[in-house]
Write a protein that holds these residues in place. Structure first.
Motif, PDB file in Angstrom:
ATOM      1  N   MET A   1     101.378  20.945  52.295  1.00 45.67           N
ATOM      2  CA  MET A   1     100.862  21.022  50.986  1.00 45.67           C
ATOM      3  C   MET A   1      99.990  22.207  50.400  1.00 45.67           C
ATOM      4  O   MET A   1      99.330  22.833  51.455  1.00 45.67           O
ATOM      5  CB  MET A   1     100.083  19.685  50.899  1.00 45.67           C
ATOM      6  N   GLU A   2     100.276  22.532  49.374  1.00 45.59           N
ATOM      7  CA  GLU A   2      99.249  23.453  48.772  1.00 45.59           C
ATOM      8  C   GLU A   2      97.880  23.010  48.326  1.00 45.59           C
ATOM      9  O   GLU A   2      97.951  21.895  47.650  1.00 45.59           O
ATOM     10  CB  GLU A   2      99.943  24.247  47.613  1.00 45.59           C
ATOM     11  N   LEU A   3      96.752  23.733  48.454  1.00 41.53           N
ATOM     12  CA  LEU A   3      95.370  23.261  48.512  1.00 41.53           C
ATOM     13  C   LEU A   3      94.619  24.273  48.134  1.00 41.53           C
ATOM     14  O   LEU A   3      94.525  25.197  48.500  1.00 41.53           O
ATOM     15  CB  LEU A   3      94.886  22.520  49.636  1.00 41.53           C
ATOM     16  N   PRO A   4      93.789  24.027  46.740  1.00 36.49           N
ATOM     17  CA  PRO A   4      92.724  25.096  46.605  1.00 36.49           C
ATOM     18  C   PRO A   4      91.368  24.804  47.412  1.00 36.49           C
ATOM     19  O   PRO A   4      91.178  23.778  47.880  1.00 36.49           O
ATOM     20  CB  PRO A   4      92.108  24.662  45.095  1.00 36.49           C
ATOM     21  N   MET A  31      87.884  23.879  39.516  1.00 34.45           N
ATOM     22  CA  MET A  31      87.468  22.286  39.365  1.00 34.45           C
ATOM     23  C   MET A  31      88.069  21.743  37.978  1.00 34.45           C
ATOM     24  O   MET A  31      88.517  20.606  37.811  1.00 34.45           O
ATOM     25  CB  MET A  31      86.150  22.077  39.454  1.00 34.45           C
ATOM     26  N   GLY A  32      88.221  22.531  36.881  1.00 32.90           N
ATOM     27  CA  GLY A  32      88.853  22.154  35.611  1.00 32.90           C
ATOM     28  C   GLY A  32      90.389  22.053  35.879  1.00 32.90           C
ATOM     29  O   GLY A  32      90.972  21.008  35.415  1.00 32.90           O
ATOM     30  N   GLU A  33      90.898  22.536  36.858  1.00 30.29           N
ATOM     31  CA  GLU A  33      92.518  22.511  36.854  1.00 30.29           C
ATOM     32  C   GLU A  33      92.561  21.308  37.723  1.00 30.29           C
ATOM     33  O   GLU A  33      93.360  20.483  37.632  1.00 30.29           O
ATOM     34  CB  GLU A  33      93.127  23.701  37.818  1.00 30.29           C
ATOM     35  N   CYS A  34      91.671  20.814  38.777  1.00 30.95           N
ATOM     36  CA  CYS A  34      91.700  19.841  39.576  1.00 30.95           C
ATOM     37  C   CYS A  34      91.616  18.542  38.767  1.00 30.95           C
ATOM     38  O   CYS A  34      92.389  17.477  38.790  1.00 30.95           O
ATOM     39  CB  CYS A  34      90.825  19.765  40.772  1.00 30.95           C
ATOM     40  N   PHE A  41      90.921  19.032  46.174  1.00 32.39           N
ATOM     41  CA  PHE A  41      90.584  20.501  46.831  1.00 32.39           C
ATOM     42  C   PHE A  41      90.232  20.262  48.326  1.00 32.39           C
ATOM     43  O   PHE A  41      90.073  19.088  48.702  1.00 32.39           O
ATOM     44  CB  PHE A  41      89.603  21.131  45.742  1.00 32.39           C
ATOM     45  N   GLY A  42      90.062  21.517  48.924  1.00 33.47           N
ATOM     46  CA  GLY A  42      89.765  21.498  50.262  1.00 33.47           C
ATOM     47  C   GLY A  42      88.257  22.161  50.453  1.00 33.47           C
ATOM     48  O   GLY A  42      88.081  23.015  49.837  1.00 33.47           O
ATOM     49  N   VAL A  43      87.457  21.510  51.242  1.00 34.11           N
ATOM     50  CA  VAL A  43      86.229  21.853  51.453  1.00 34.11           C
ATOM     51  C   VAL A  43      86.382  22.455  53.252  1.00 34.11           C
ATOM     52  O   VAL A  43      86.731  21.774  54.041  1.00 34.11           O
ATOM     53  CB  VAL A  43      85.088  20.753  51.612  1.00 34.11           C
ATOM     54  N   VAL A  52      78.425  32.450  47.184  1.00 35.05           N
ATOM     55  CA  VAL A  52      78.249  33.302  46.019  1.00 35.05           C
ATOM     56  C   VAL A  52      78.583  34.668  46.143  1.00 35.05           C
ATOM     57  O   VAL A  52      78.169  35.221  47.221  1.00 35.05           O
ATOM     58  CB  VAL A  52      76.986  32.921  45.514  1.00 35.05           C
ATOM     59  N   GLY A  53      79.409  35.158  45.229  1.00 35.31           N
ATOM     60  CA  GLY A  53      79.644  36.571  45.373  1.00 35.31           C
ATOM     61  C   GLY A  53      81.058  36.630  45.841  1.00 35.31           C
ATOM     62  O   GLY A  53      82.001  35.987  45.312  1.00 35.31           O
ATOM     63  N   GLU A  54      81.249  37.743  46.650  1.00 37.37           N
ATOM     64  CA  GLU A  54      82.644  37.972  47.292  1.00 37.37           C
ATOM     65  C   GLU A  54      83.205  36.876  47.799  1.00 37.37           C
ATOM     66  O   GLU A  54      82.501  35.898  48.445  1.00 37.37           O
ATOM     67  CB  GLU A  54      82.507  39.294  48.071  1.00 37.37           C
ATOM     68  N   PRO A  55      84.629  36.681  47.802  1.00 34.59           N
ATOM     69  CA  PRO A  55      85.354  35.434  48.478  1.00 34.59           C
ATOM     70  C   PRO A  55      84.909  35.560  49.944  1.00 34.59           C
ATOM     71  O   PRO A  55      84.767  36.343  50.842  1.00 34.59           O
ATOM     72  CB  PRO A  55      86.696  35.955  48.372  1.00 34.59           C
ATOM     73  N   ALA A  56      84.813  34.230  50.186  1.00 34.92           N
ATOM     74  CA  ALA A  56      84.351  33.866  51.878  1.00 34.92           C
ATOM     75  C   ALA A  56      85.596  33.720  52.350  1.00 34.92           C
ATOM     76  O   ALA A  56      86.408  33.000  51.863  1.00 34.92           O
ATOM     77  CB  ALA A  56      83.239  32.955  51.750  1.00 34.92           C
ATOM     78  N   GLU A  57      85.642  33.778  53.934  1.00 35.87           N
ATOM     79  CA  GLU A  57      86.777  33.236  54.790  1.00 35.87           C
ATOM     80  C   GLU A  57      86.222  32.016  55.379  1.00 35.87           C
ATOM     81  O   GLU A  57      85.271  31.841  56.070  1.00 35.87           O
ATOM     82  CB  GLU A  57      86.764  34.284  55.948  1.00 35.87           C
ATOM     83  N   PRO A  58      86.987  31.219  55.220  1.00 30.93           N
ATOM     84  CA  PRO A  58      86.791  29.772  55.913  1.00 30.93           C
ATOM     85  C   PRO A  58      87.530  29.554  57.359  1.00 30.93           C
ATOM     86  O   PRO A  58      88.232  30.141  57.719  1.00 30.93           O
ATOM     87  CB  PRO A  58      87.456  28.818  54.752  1.00 30.93           C
ATOM     88  N   LEU A  59      86.854  28.673  57.868  1.00 32.78           N
ATOM     89  CA  LEU A  59      87.373  28.103  59.166  1.00 32.78           C
ATOM     90  C   LEU A  59      88.689  27.426  58.749  1.00 32.78           C
ATOM     91  O   LEU A  59      88.962  26.999  57.520  1.00 32.78           O
ATOM     92  CB  LEU A  59      86.303  27.256  59.880  1.00 32.78           C
ATOM     93  N   ASP A  60      89.762  27.099  59.956  1.00 31.54           N
ATOM     94  CA  ASP A  60      90.680  26.551  59.459  1.00 31.54           C
ATOM     95  C   ASP A  60      90.719  25.274  59.270  1.00 31.54           C
ATOM     96  O   ASP A  60      91.550  24.633  58.667  1.00 31.54           O
ATOM     97  CB  ASP A  60      91.658  27.075  60.969  1.00 31.54           C
ATOM     98  N   VAL A  61      89.914  24.497  59.932  1.00 28.94           N
ATOM     99  CA  VAL A  61      89.809  23.077  59.705  1.00 28.94           C
ATOM    100  C   VAL A  61      88.784  22.607  58.741  1.00 28.94           C
ATOM    101  O   VAL A  61      87.721  22.878  58.819  1.00 28.94           O
ATOM    102  CB  VAL A  61      89.458  22.222  61.143  1.00 28.94           C
ATOM    103  N   GLY A  62      89.341  21.744  57.797  1.00 27.55           N
ATOM    104  CA  GLY A  62      88.344  21.326  56.754  1.00 27.55           C
ATOM    105  C   GLY A  62      88.800  19.960  56.127  1.00 27.55           C
ATOM    106  O   GLY A  62      89.578  19.093  56.894  1.00 27.55           O
ATOM    107  N   THR A  63      88.396  19.367  55.216  1.00 32.32           N
ATOM    108  CA  THR A  63      88.680  18.173  54.902  1.00 32.32           C
ATOM    109  C   THR A  63      88.977  18.302  53.170  1.00 32.32           C
ATOM    110  O   THR A  63      88.290  18.861  52.546  1.00 32.32           O
ATOM    111  CB  THR A  63      87.142  17.180  54.630  1.00 32.32           C
ATOM    112  N   ILE A  64      89.897  17.429  53.058  1.00 28.44           N
ATOM    113  CA  ILE A  64      90.454  17.256  51.685  1.00 28.44           C
ATOM    114  C   ILE A  64      89.470  16.459  50.850  1.00 28.44           C
ATOM    115  O   ILE A  64      88.931  15.543  51.305  1.00 28.44           O
ATOM    116  CB  ILE A  64      91.901  16.277  51.602  1.00 28.44           C
ATOM    117  N   ALA A  65      88.983  16.820  49.564  1.00 25.05           N
ATOM    118  CA  ALA A  65      88.139  16.366  48.730  1.00 25.05           C
ATOM    119  C   ALA A  65      88.656  15.859  47.561  1.00 25.05           C
ATOM    120  O   ALA A  65      89.185  16.380  46.832  1.00 25.05           O
ATOM    121  CB  ALA A  65      86.992  17.215  48.345  1.00 25.05           C
ATOM    122  N   GLN A  66      88.321  14.547  47.253  1.00 22.43           N
ATOM    123  CA  GLN A  66      88.631  13.940  45.862  1.00 22.43           C
ATOM    124  C   GLN A  66      87.408  13.866  45.014  1.00 22.43           C
ATOM    125  O   GLN A  66      86.375  13.439  45.584  1.00 22.43           O
ATOM    126  CB  GLN A  66      89.221  12.286  46.350  1.00 22.43           C
TER     127      GLN A  66
END
Length: 216
Positions: A1-4, A31-34, A41-43, A52-66
């Motif tokens: 699935m595609e996830l912000p 968040m407006g689109e969600c 979206f994914g955390v 804050v600022g330049e885009p950060a690189e996330p770890l591979d495993v996270g949690t879907i947030a409602q």
């Protein structure tokens, strides 16, 4: 699935709530689109970079947030409360502008409802209740019953979200799919915390009673 994806200096566990203050333009757009499309979206914990600022690189495993609640503020800012759903693993990044979108796989934990796991879950719940009571007693508050889920996986996630652990330790618990393994790790952490807190609470209790007048 595609996830912000929302990279954060925080770990969200399934079933746990997380408040967010949205003020950056890219995340106001996300968040407006969600909200309009009623999408999650994914955390994910930040691997490299800053919130804050330049885009950060996330770890591979996270949690879907409602999104569970929203308070709209001036200039498009908002306060949100989101609740964790399933774990996910990032397969690949689809785009980075205006915010990070990724293809993810939803991760399912194994079903571990055997007697050994249920017994372990009860032991961990009991130790956590003792730990929570000691924390309250140390702060001078009144002890109260701790409400916890009974399912081993949900219990492990609820306890993980409430333990005062560093982010790397929380991320390890998030990445561990086995409820039994998560509970075993939490049993060790909680047992050590209880042993540390017991003498502190006893000392604080004795100190408080020393200051009271004695009735003869």
């Amino acid at each position: 699935m595609e996830l912000p994806i929302f990279p954060l200096n925080a770990v969200l566990f399934p079933g746990a709530a997380m408040p967010l203050h949205i003020f950056e333009e890219r995340y106001k757009l996300m968040m407006g689109e969600c909200l309009r499309e009623r999408r999650p979206f994914g955390v994910a914990l930040i691997r490299q970079g800053r919130e804050v600022g330049e885009p950060a690189e996330p770890l591979d495993v996270g949690t879907i947030a409602q999104i569970a609640a929203v308070e709209r503020l001036p200039e498009g800012r908002m306060n949100l409360v989101c609740v964790g759903a399933d774990r996910f693993r990032i397969v690949r990044h689809i785009s980075r502008e205006p915010y990070l979108k990724s293809e993810v796989d939803v991760l399912a934990e194994p079903v571990e409802e055997d007697e050994e796991t249920r017994s372990l879950a009860q032991r961990v719940a009991d130790i956590f209740s003792e730990y929570a009571g000691l924390e309250i007693a140390l702060s001078g508050g009144w002890s109260r019953e701790t409400m916890l889920p009974s399912a081993p996986g949900s219990l492990a996630d609820q306890i993980a979200s409430r333990l005062p652990l560093g982010l790397p330790a929380k991320q390890r618990l998030l990445e561990e799919l086995s409820p039994r393994m998560r509970l075993n790790g939490e049993r060790v952490i909680l047992s050590a915390a209880v042993r540390r807190l017991q003498p502190l609470v006893a000392s604080a209790h004795a100190t408080r009673w020393q200051g009271l007048p004695r009735l003869n």
